[in-house]
Design a protein around this motif. Structure first.
Motif, mmCIF file in Angstrom:
data_model
loop_
_atom_site.group_PDB
_atom_site.id
_atom_site.type_symbol
_atom_site.label_atom_id
_atom_site.label_comp_id
_atom_site.label_asym_id
_atom_site.label_seq_id
_atom_site.Cartn_x
_atom_site.Cartn_y
_atom_site.Cartn_z
ATOM 1 N N LEU A 101 12.915 -18.367 -4.018
ATOM 2 C CA LEU A 101 11.491 -18.731 -3.946
ATOM 3 C C LEU A 101 10.624 -17.472 -3.879
ATOM 4 O O LEU A 101 9.567 -17.406 -4.509
ATOM 5 C CB LEU A 101 11.227 -19.616 -2.720
ATOM 6 N N GLU A 102 11.098 -16.481 -3.153
ATOM 7 C CA GLU A 102 10.345 -15.223 -3.056
ATOM 8 C C GLU A 102 10.343 -14.497 -4.404
ATOM 9 O O GLU A 102 9.302 -14.006 -4.841
ATOM 10 C CB GLU A 102 10.940 -14.347 -1.949
ATOM 11 N N ARG A 103 11.492 -14.461 -5.074
ATOM 12 C CA ARG A 103 11.579 -13.814 -6.398
ATOM 13 C C ARG A 103 10.661 -14.497 -7.410
ATOM 14 O O ARG A 103 10.107 -13.857 -8.296
ATOM 15 C CB ARG A 103 13.020 -13.818 -6.911
ATOM 16 N N GLU A 104 10.494 -15.814 -7.263
ATOM 17 C CA GLU A 104 9.624 -16.561 -8.172
ATOM 18 C C GLU A 104 8.151 -16.458 -7.777
ATOM 19 O O GLU A 104 7.284 -17.031 -8.434
ATOM 20 C CB GLU A 104 10.047 -18.031 -8.230
ATOM 21 N N GLY A 105 7.876 -15.761 -6.687
ATOM 22 C CA GLY A 105 6.500 -15.560 -6.267
ATOM 23 C C GLY A 105 5.882 -16.733 -5.539
ATOM 24 O O GLY A 105 4.658 -16.831 -5.432
ATOM 25 N N LEU A 106 6.718 -17.623 -5.013
ATOM 26 C CA LEU A 106 6.203 -18.805 -4.331
ATOM 27 C C LEU A 106 6.163 -18.652 -2.812
ATOM 28 O O LEU A 106 5.453 -19.390 -2.140
ATOM 29 C CB LEU A 106 7.037 -20.034 -4.699
ATOM 30 N N SER A 107 6.941 -17.718 -2.286
ATOM 31 C CA SER A 107 6.979 -17.561 -0.837
ATOM 32 C C SER A 107 7.000 -16.092 -0.465
ATOM 33 O O SER A 107 7.200 -15.217 -1.315
ATOM 34 C CB SER A 107 8.206 -18.273 -0.249
ATOM 35 N N GLU A 108 6.797 -15.858 0.823
ATOM 36 C CA GLU A 108 6.896 -14.500 1.355
ATOM 37 C C GLU A 108 7.447 -14.586 2.768
ATOM 38 O O GLU A 108 7.192 -15.556 3.491
ATOM 39 C CB GLU A 108 5.536 -13.808 1.350
ATOM 40 N N THR A 109 8.226 -13.588 3.119
ATOM 41 C CA THR A 109 8.778 -13.519 4.462
ATOM 42 C C THR A 109 7.897 -12.600 5.283
ATOM 43 O O THR A 109 7.586 -11.489 4.859
ATOM 44 C CB THR A 109 10.227 -12.997 4.427
ATOM 45 N N ARG A 110 7.471 -13.085 6.430
ATOM 46 C CA ARG A 110 6.672 -12.279 7.352
ATOM 47 C C ARG A 110 7.564 -11.934 8.539
ATOM 48 O O ARG A 110 7.970 -12.836 9.289
ATOM 49 C CB ARG A 110 5.430 -13.051 7.796
ATOM 50 N N ARG A 111 7.869 -10.661 8.633
ATOM 51 C CA ARG A 111 8.794 -10.187 9.660
ATOM 52 C C ARG A 111 8.415 -10.749 11.035
ATOM 53 O O ARG A 111 7.292 -10.625 11.500
ATOM 54 C CB ARG A 111 8.799 -8.670 9.684
ATOM 55 N N GLY A 112 9.393 -11.394 11.661
ATOM 56 C CA GLY A 112 9.191 -11.947 12.989
ATOM 57 C C GLY A 112 8.479 -13.290 13.026
ATOM 58 O O GLY A 112 8.397 -13.919 14.081
ATOM 59 N N LEU A 113 7.953 -13.728 11.886
ATOM 60 C CA LEU A 113 7.203 -14.991 11.845
ATOM 61 C C LEU A 113 7.896 -16.074 11.034
ATOM 62 O O LEU A 113 7.736 -17.256 11.308
ATOM 63 C CB LEU A 113 5.803 -14.758 11.278
ATOM 64 N N GLY A 114 8.615 -15.699 9.989
ATOM 65 C CA GLY A 114 9.315 -16.674 9.161
ATOM 66 C C GLY A 114 8.921 -16.586 7.698
ATOM 67 O O GLY A 114 8.322 -15.603 7.251
ATOM 68 N N THR A 115 9.254 -17.625 6.973
ATOM 69 C CA THR A 115 8.983 -17.699 5.534
ATOM 70 C C THR A 115 7.833 -18.663 5.306
ATOM 71 O O THR A 115 7.846 -19.789 5.802
ATOM 72 C CB THR A 115 10.236 -18.168 4.768
ATOM 73 N N PHE A 116 6.849 -18.194 4.541
ATOM 74 C CA PHE A 116 5.645 -18.966 4.264
ATOM 75 C C PHE A 116 5.450 -19.108 2.762
ATOM 76 O O PHE A 116 5.771 -18.189 1.996
ATOM 77 C CB PHE A 116 4.413 -18.257 4.839
ATOM 78 N N LEU A 117 4.911 -20.248 2.351
ATOM 79 C CA LEU A 117 4.507 -20.407 0.965
ATOM 80 C C LEU A 117 3.271 -19.542 0.747
ATOM 81 O O LEU A 117 2.415 -19.447 1.640
ATOM 82 C CB LEU A 117 4.205 -21.871 0.656
ATOM 83 N N LYS A 118 3.181 -18.926 -0.390
ATOM 84 C CA LYS A 118 2.037 -18.066 -0.664
ATOM 85 C C LYS A 118 0.763 -18.900 -0.750
ATOM 86 O O LYS A 118 0.789 -20.054 -1.173
ATOM 87 C CB LYS A 118 2.253 -17.287 -1.957
ATOM 88 N N GLU A 119 -0.330 -18.283 -0.358
ATOM 89 C CA GLU A 119 -1.633 -18.952 -0.354
ATOM 90 C C GLU A 119 -2.173 -19.191 -1.761
ATOM 91 O O GLU A 119 -2.925 -20.124 -1.992
ATOM 92 C CB GLU A 119 -2.652 -18.118 0.434
ATOM 93 N N ASP A 120 -1.786 -18.313 -2.701
ATOM 94 C CA ASP A 120 -2.394 -18.348 -4.036
ATOM 95 C C ASP A 120 -1.591 -19.151 -5.071
ATOM 96 O O ASP A 120 -1.787 -18.978 -6.266
ATOM 97 C CB ASP A 120 -2.626 -16.928 -4.544
ATOM 98 N N ILE A 121 -0.730 -20.034 -4.607
ATOM 99 C CA ILE A 121 0.051 -20.856 -5.545
ATOM 100 C C ILE A 121 -0.897 -21.801 -6.280
ATOM 101 O O ILE A 121 -1.706 -22.491 -5.663
ATOM 102 C CB ILE A 121 1.127 -21.676 -4.806
ATOM 103 N N GLU A 122 -0.797 -21.818 -7.598
ATOM 104 C CA GLU A 122 -1.596 -22.737 -8.414
ATOM 105 C C GLU A 122 -0.800 -24.034 -8.567
ATOM 106 O O GLU A 122 0.054 -24.154 -9.439
ATOM 107 C CB GLU A 122 -1.907 -22.105 -9.767
#
Length: 120
Positions: free
Chosen positions: A58-79
């Motif tokens: 999901l991260e490689r596809e640009g859909l998510s990002e890992t925030r150190r210490g917080l977890g994995t989040f879906l990106k805000e700018d997903i169309e």
């Protein structure tokens, strides 16, 4: 909410597809936090490394990002509209490939799709 199908290919790919579907149908929203890999693995009864693999994809596809210490989040700018369209085109390609494998013409395939659509 999370489902796997033993016949639908690799588990990590099913998790990726599931996230995409939930984004497309509004069950997940851009910016949402995904469950921890451990929690999702427990829920799905799979190895946590499988979930980590899916999250990496999901991260490689640009859909998510890992925030150190917080977890994995879906990106805000997903169309979401573009994602929805992409998933639909992907499904149409699979449908047409199956129709061709059955020896059906494009017109016969369209008729079958119309039948399904009319049936509700």
């Amino acid at each position: 909410m999370w489902q796997l199908d033993a016949e639908a290919g690799p588990i990590y790919a099913q998790i990726v597809q599931g996230v995409k579907r939930m984004l497309a149908n509004g069950k997940l929203k851009p910016g949402d936090k995904l469950p921890s890999a451990r929690d999702l693995a427990t829920e799905l009864k799979v190895n946590p490394n499988t979930v980590i693999h899916a999250f990496g994809e999901l991260e490689r596809e640009g859909l998510s990002e890992t925030r150190r210490g917080l977890g994995t989040f879906l990106k805000e700018d997903i169309e979401v509209g573009r994602l929805r369209h992409s998933l639909l085109v992907e499904a149409a390609r699979r449908f047409m490939a199956e129709a061709r494998a059955l020896g059906l013409s494009p017109e016969e395939a369209r008729q079958a799709l119309q039948e399904v659509s009319d049936a509700g």
